[in-house]
Write a protein that holds these residues in place. Structure first.
Motif, short mmCIF file in Angstrom:
data_model
loop_
_atom_site.label_atom_id
_atom_site.label_comp_id
_atom_site.label_asym_id
_atom_site.label_seq_id
_atom_site.Cartn_x
_atom_site.Cartn_y
_atom_site.Cartn_z
N GLU A 127 0.83 -1.21 0.00
CA GLU A 127 0.00 0.00 0.00
C GLU A 127 0.87 1.25 0.00
OE1 GLU A 127 -3.30 0.62 0.06
OE2 GLU A 127 -4.02 -1.43 0.15
N SER A 177 -4.81 4.87 -0.73
CA SER A 177 -5.99 4.31 -1.39
C SER A 177 -7.31 4.62 -0.71
CB SER A 177 -5.84 2.78 -1.53
OG SER A 177 -5.74 2.19 -0.25
N ASP A 178 -7.34 4.55 0.63
CA ASP A 178 -8.62 4.74 1.33
C ASP A 178 -8.54 5.76 2.46
OD1 ASP A 178 -7.16 3.32 3.21
OD2 ASP A 178 -8.45 1.56 3.18
N LYS A 179 -7.38 6.40 2.61
CA LYS A 179 -7.17 7.45 3.63
C LYS A 179 -7.30 6.94 5.06
CE LYS A 179 -6.72 10.53 0.38
NZ LYS A 179 -5.42 10.68 -0.22
#
Length: 100
Positions: A11, A89-91
Motif C-alpha cells: 500500500e 488508497s482509502d485514507k
C-alpha cells in the motif's frame, strides 16, 4: 523521489501534520529530515519529493519506503500527536493518533 513509496504490504502511504497540534519540538525533522522540516513559524511541515515545504492545510507527502521506519518513529514520538500516516488508497490512518 524515484524510491518506491509503498508499505511492505504493497500500500502506498502518505503523511500529513496537523499544525494546530504541532508543538514545534522538531523531533520529526530529526528522525526524517527528508520528509519533515520546521518553518520560520516554528511549526513542522511535510516536504514533497523536490524538497519543497508544503504549507497548505492538510498537505500530504508520500512516504518513501526507505524512510518508513523514521516517519513512523516520528509519529510515535511526537509530543503533539500531530503526525498522521495513512494509506493513499482509502485514507485510513495506519500510524498516528487516529490509528487503530
Amino acid at each position: 523521489m524515484s524510491v518506491q513509496q509503498v508499505a511492505p504490504d504493497g500500500e502506498a502511504l502518505e503523511v500529513w501534520i496537523d499544525q494546530d497540534l504541532c508543538t514545534g519540538d522538531g523531533i520529526c525533522a530529526q528522525y526524517a529530515p527528508e520528509v519533515f522540516e520546521l518553518d520560520i513559524d516554528g511549526l513542522a511541515y511535510v516536504k514533497d519529493g523536490d524538497d519543497e515545504l508544503l504549507q497548505a492545510v492538510g498537505a500530504t507527502a508520500q512516504v518513501p519506503l526507505p524512510l518508513l521506519t523514521d516517519v513512523v518513529d516520528s509519529a510515535k514520538e511526537c509530543p503533539g500527536a500531530c503526525i498522521h500516516v495513512r494509506r493513499v488508497s482509502d485514507k485510513v490512518e495506519v500510524f498516528g493518533p487516529e490509528a487503530d
